[in-house]
Motif scaffolding. Structure first.
Motif, PDB file in Angstrom:
ATOM      1  N   GLY A 177      12.186 -10.950 -17.014  1.00 45.03           N
ATOM      2  CA  GLY A 177      12.378 -11.830 -18.165  1.00 45.03           C
ATOM      3  C   GLY A 177      13.271 -13.030 -17.909  1.00 45.03           C
ATOM      4  N   ARG A 178      13.959 -13.050 -16.768  1.00 46.15           N
ATOM      5  CA  ARG A 178      14.904 -14.138 -16.475  1.00 46.15           C
ATOM      6  C   ARG A 178      14.245 -15.248 -15.675  1.00 46.15           C
ATOM      7  N   LEU A 179      15.038 -16.310 -15.406  1.00 43.83           N
ATOM      8  CA  LEU A 179      14.528 -17.446 -14.633  1.00 43.83           C
ATOM      9  C   LEU A 179      14.205 -17.021 -13.204  1.00 43.83           C
ATOM     10  N   SER A 180      13.111 -17.539 -12.675  1.00 41.02           N
ATOM     11  CA  SER A 180      12.780 -17.248 -11.276  1.00 41.02           C
ATOM     12  C   SER A 180      13.695 -18.040 -10.349  1.00 41.02           C
ATOM     13  N   PRO A 181      14.084 -17.439  -9.202  1.00 36.90           N
ATOM     14  CA  PRO A 181      14.930 -18.166  -8.256  1.00 36.90           C
ATOM     15  C   PRO A 181      14.107 -19.143  -7.403  1.00 36.90           C
ATOM     16  N   THR A 182      14.594 -20.369  -7.269  1.00 42.19           N
ATOM     17  CA  THR A 182      13.955 -21.327  -6.363  1.00 42.19           C
ATOM     18  C   THR A 182      14.891 -21.671  -5.198  1.00 42.19           C
ATOM     19  N   ARG A 183      16.061 -21.027  -5.152  1.00 42.62           N
ATOM     20  CA  ARG A 183      17.009 -21.103  -4.029  1.00 42.62           C
ATOM     21  C   ARG A 183      17.709 -19.755  -3.959  1.00 42.62           C
ATOM     22  N   VAL A 184      18.233 -19.385  -2.785  1.00 43.27           N
ATOM     23  CA  VAL A 184      18.921 -18.086  -2.701  1.00 43.27           C
ATOM     24  C   VAL A 184      20.176 -18.070  -3.574  1.00 43.27           C
ATOM     25  N   GLU A 185      20.743 -19.249  -3.825  1.00 36.84           N
ATOM     26  CA  GLU A 185      21.944 -19.313  -4.678  1.00 36.84           C
ATOM     27  C   GLU A 185      21.648 -18.814  -6.093  1.00 36.84           C
ATOM     28  N   HIS A 186      20.367 -18.811  -6.501  1.00 37.18           N
ATOM     29  CA  HIS A 186      20.022 -18.370  -7.854  1.00 37.18           C
ATOM     30  C   HIS A 186      19.933 -16.850  -7.969  1.00 37.18           C
ATOM     31  N   LEU A 187      19.962 -16.151  -6.847  1.00 39.67           N
ATOM     32  CA  LEU A 187      19.694 -14.708  -6.907  1.00 39.67           C
ATOM     33  C   LEU A 187      20.753 -13.980  -7.721  1.00 39.67           C
ATOM     34  N   ASP A 188      20.299 -13.079  -8.550  1.00 43.95           N
ATOM     35  CA  ASP A 188      21.175 -12.280  -9.397  1.00 43.95           C
ATOM     36  C   ASP A 188      21.983 -11.312  -8.514  1.00 43.95           C
ATOM     37  N   PRO A 189      23.311 -11.218  -8.723  1.00 45.42           N
ATOM     38  CA  PRO A 189      24.138 -10.350  -7.880  1.00 45.42           C
ATOM     39  C   PRO A 189      23.727  -8.882  -7.932  1.00 45.42           C
ATOM     40  N   VAL A 190      23.301  -8.406  -9.086  1.00 46.58           N
ATOM     41  CA  VAL A 190      22.894  -7.000  -9.199  1.00 46.58           C
ATOM     42  C   VAL A 190      21.651  -6.757  -8.330  1.00 46.58           C
ATOM     43  N   LEU A 203       0.820  -1.205   0.000  1.00 42.91           N
ATOM     44  CA  LEU A 203       0.000   0.000   0.000  1.00 42.91           C
ATOM     45  C   LEU A 203       0.862   1.266   0.000  1.00 42.91           C
ATOM     46  N   ASP A 204       2.179   1.083  -0.175  1.00 46.85           N
ATOM     47  CA  ASP A 204       3.135   2.194  -0.196  1.00 46.85           C
ATOM     48  C   ASP A 204       3.705   2.300  -1.622  1.00 46.85           C
ATOM     49  N   ALA A 205       3.168   3.257  -2.382  1.00 48.56           N
ATOM     50  CA  ALA A 205       3.520   3.348  -3.805  1.00 48.56           C
ATOM     51  C   ALA A 205       5.021   3.548  -4.019  1.00 48.56           C
ATOM     52  N   ARG A 206       5.674   4.285  -3.102  1.00 44.55           N
ATOM     53  CA  ARG A 206       7.130   4.511  -3.278  1.00 44.55           C
ATOM     54  C   ARG A 206       7.920   3.236  -3.079  1.00 44.55           C
ATOM     55  N   ALA A 207       7.506   2.440  -2.101  1.00 47.80           N
ATOM     56  CA  ALA A 207       8.190   1.165  -1.862  1.00 47.80           C
ATOM     57  C   ALA A 207       8.010   0.249  -3.069  1.00 47.80           C
ATOM     58  N   VAL A 208       6.805   0.223  -3.620  1.00 46.51           N
ATOM     59  CA  VAL A 208       6.522  -0.636  -4.771  1.00 46.51           C
ATOM     60  C   VAL A 208       7.315  -0.171  -5.996  1.00 46.51           C
ATOM     61  N   ALA A 209       7.484   1.147  -6.112  1.00 49.68           N
ATOM     62  CA  ALA A 209       8.263   1.668  -7.242  1.00 49.68           C
ATOM     63  C   ALA A 209       9.684   1.111  -7.240  1.00 49.68           C
ATOM     64  N   ARG A 210      10.223   0.892  -6.048  1.00 53.27           N
ATOM     65  CA  ARG A 210      11.593   0.327  -5.961  1.00 53.27           C
ATOM     66  C   ARG A 210      11.655  -1.082  -6.545  1.00 53.27           C
ATOM     67  N   ILE A 211      10.565  -1.853  -6.381  1.00 49.38           N
ATOM     68  CA  ILE A 211      10.540  -3.204  -6.974  1.00 49.38           C
ATOM     69  C   ILE A 211      10.757  -3.107  -8.478  1.00 49.38           C
ATOM     70  N   PHE A 212      10.038  -2.172  -9.107  1.00 47.59           N
ATOM     71  CA  PHE A 212      10.138  -2.040 -10.568  1.00 47.59           C
ATOM     72  C   PHE A 212      11.553  -1.643 -10.981  1.00 47.59           C
ATOM     73  N   GLU A 213      12.171  -0.757 -10.175  1.00 48.55           N
ATOM     74  CA  GLU A 213      13.541  -0.335 -10.509  1.00 48.55           C
ATOM     75  C   GLU A 213      14.522  -1.502 -10.381  1.00 48.55           C
ATOM     76  N   VAL A 214      14.438  -2.205  -9.268  1.00 50.08           N
ATOM     77  CA  VAL A 214      15.402  -3.272  -8.998  1.00 50.08           C
ATOM     78  C   VAL A 214      15.269  -4.408 -10.013  1.00 50.08           C
ATOM     79  N   LYS A 215      14.037  -4.697 -10.420  1.00 50.88           N
ATOM     80  CA  LYS A 215      13.810  -5.797 -11.369  1.00 50.88           C
ATOM     81  C   LYS A 215      13.970  -5.365 -12.818  1.00 50.88           C
ATOM     82  N   ASN A 216      14.025  -4.047 -13.034  1.00 50.39           N
ATOM     83  CA  ASN A 216      14.006  -3.551 -14.403  1.00 50.39           C
ATOM     84  C   ASN A 216      12.718  -3.963 -15.091  1.00 50.39           C
ATOM     85  N   ARG A 217      11.650  -3.884 -14.338  1.00 50.49           N
ATOM     86  CA  ARG A 217      10.374  -4.415 -14.809  1.00 50.49           C
ATOM     87  C   ARG A 217       9.559  -3.296 -15.434  1.00 50.49           C
ATOM     88  N   PRO A 218       8.966  -3.521 -16.609  1.00 47.01           N
ATOM     89  CA  PRO A 218       8.137  -2.467 -17.211  1.00 47.01           C
ATOM     90  C   PRO A 218       6.936  -2.137 -16.327  1.00 47.01           C
TER      91      PRO A 218
END
Ligand code: TXA
Ligand code: MG
Length: 329
Positions: free
Chosen positions: A145-158, A41-56
């Protein structure tokens, strides 16, 4: 600086809940894939998700809740068929798209009049949402657009460098994303094939409509033809088709049996017993490993298109679609 990775102790959950309430980002486990959560319910917090994921910004998010009362706060109406599906599959890997209330920020729903809601069954996800006391918007914790992580080892470093805390809950039980349904008084439409098989939905509400929409305008804005893609080109084999081995570094994703030919550089087997549930749970992990093996191409065997096999084939086709010259169908 990478975000700390913590085991899900009580202190970790309390800290993560605080971060979410304060507008930060937390990666947390669910029974499907890892989510990248923010205060819904916090639009600014949600905006960060889009930035971090590079999501349209046209691609809306799923809002995660931890008790059914939260649903009434987010949605105007809950049709009878939705109630029956919720009764049967919540908490669990089913997402329901319903008319939204004004409290849900437009950025969450990409301006749509509907909101996607899910009550995850994973105990860590539940504990986190409860401790935070707020609905949590969370896409899968992968770059767009990339593979979803199913373990923390899959997380993208960026991505790891841009979030505030990561909770390690081990491997995800289902390994493919939730099934998304759009429900009206008249119809139930599957927008995304996922961890709840179509057959299981139909056992509760009768016949459902399967994903439609043109390739350019899918009914669910995030369901682009190319998605869930490793960096390595993927080619989906036809039943019985043998891949060419032409001096390149070739990887093979088998359903039940490793190929007899020893010249593959890397081989992964989804389920030696032919269990589609096991295959789905291992799919992204196997693709992540093949993607890290320095291959020129990955050939994937088809699996039977029943039950979870439909979600597996959907992911494989999207991984292959529009790749570097190799299109699997
Ligand atoms: O299993 C899952 O669902 C995971 C875990 C973290 O819960 N989440 C996930 O989120 O897969 P994401 O963002 O990767 O995929 C959400 C999908 C997108 O394809 C989006 O277009 C669709 O949900 N969606 C969200 N809100 C929608 C809406 N109002 N109408 C139609 N589709 C919607
Ligand atoms: Mg996703």
């Amino acid at each position: 600086m990478y975000a700390p990775i913590r085991l899900p102790t009580e202190e970790t959950i309390a800290e993560a809940a605080r971060i979410l309430r304060d507008g930060g980002l937390v990666v947390f486990p669910t029974e499907t894939v890892y989510g990248l959560g923010a205060h819904a319910l916090d639009a600014r917090a949600v905006a960060r998700i889009f930035e971090v994921k590079n999501r349209p910004r046209f691609d809306p998010l799923i809002v995660h809740i931890a008790d059914p009362a939260m649903l009434e706060r987010l949605c105007e109406t809950v049709p009878e068929a939705a109630r029956r599906l919720i009764e049967r599959f919540w908490p669990g890997p089913l997402t329901v798209v319903l008319p939204k209330r004004p409290v849900v920020p437009d950025i969450v729903t990409a301006g749509l009049p509907t909101v996607a809601v899910r009550w995850p069954s994973h105990p860590v996800a539940q504990a986190l949402i409860r401790a935070a006391g707020i609905p949590v918007a969370a896409p899968s914790a992968n770059p767009f657009g990339r593979l979803s992580p199913t373990r923390v080892e899959h997380l993208d470093p960026v991505l790891r460098a841009q979030v505030d805390l990561i909770i390690d809950g081990g491997p995800c039980e289902f390994g493919v994303e939730s099934t998304i349904v759009y429900v009206t008084e008249e119809t139930v439409t599957v927008l995304r094939l996922g961890a709840v098989p179509v057959e299981a939905l139909e056992a509760v509400v009768g016949p459902v409509a399967l994903p439609t929409g043109s390739r350019d305008r899918p009914m669910s804005p995030g369901q682009l033809p190319r998605h869930y893609a490793p960096h390595t080109p993927v080619y989906v084999l036809r039943p019985g088709e043998v891949p060419p081995l032409s001096g390149r570094r070739v990887g093979y994703l088998a359903f039940r049996h490793a190929p007899a030919d020893p010249s593959f550089q890397a081989v992964e087997v989804l389920s030696p017993t032919g269990d589609l549930r096991e295959a789905a749970a291992r799919l992204f992990d196997c693709l992540h490993r093949l993607d890290e093996a320095g291959l020129d191409v990955i050939y994937a065997e088809p699996v039977p298109e029943v039950g979870l096999g439909r979600a597996i084939m959907d992911r494989l086709r999207r991984a292959a679609s529009g790749g570097n010259g190799e299109v699997g169908r």
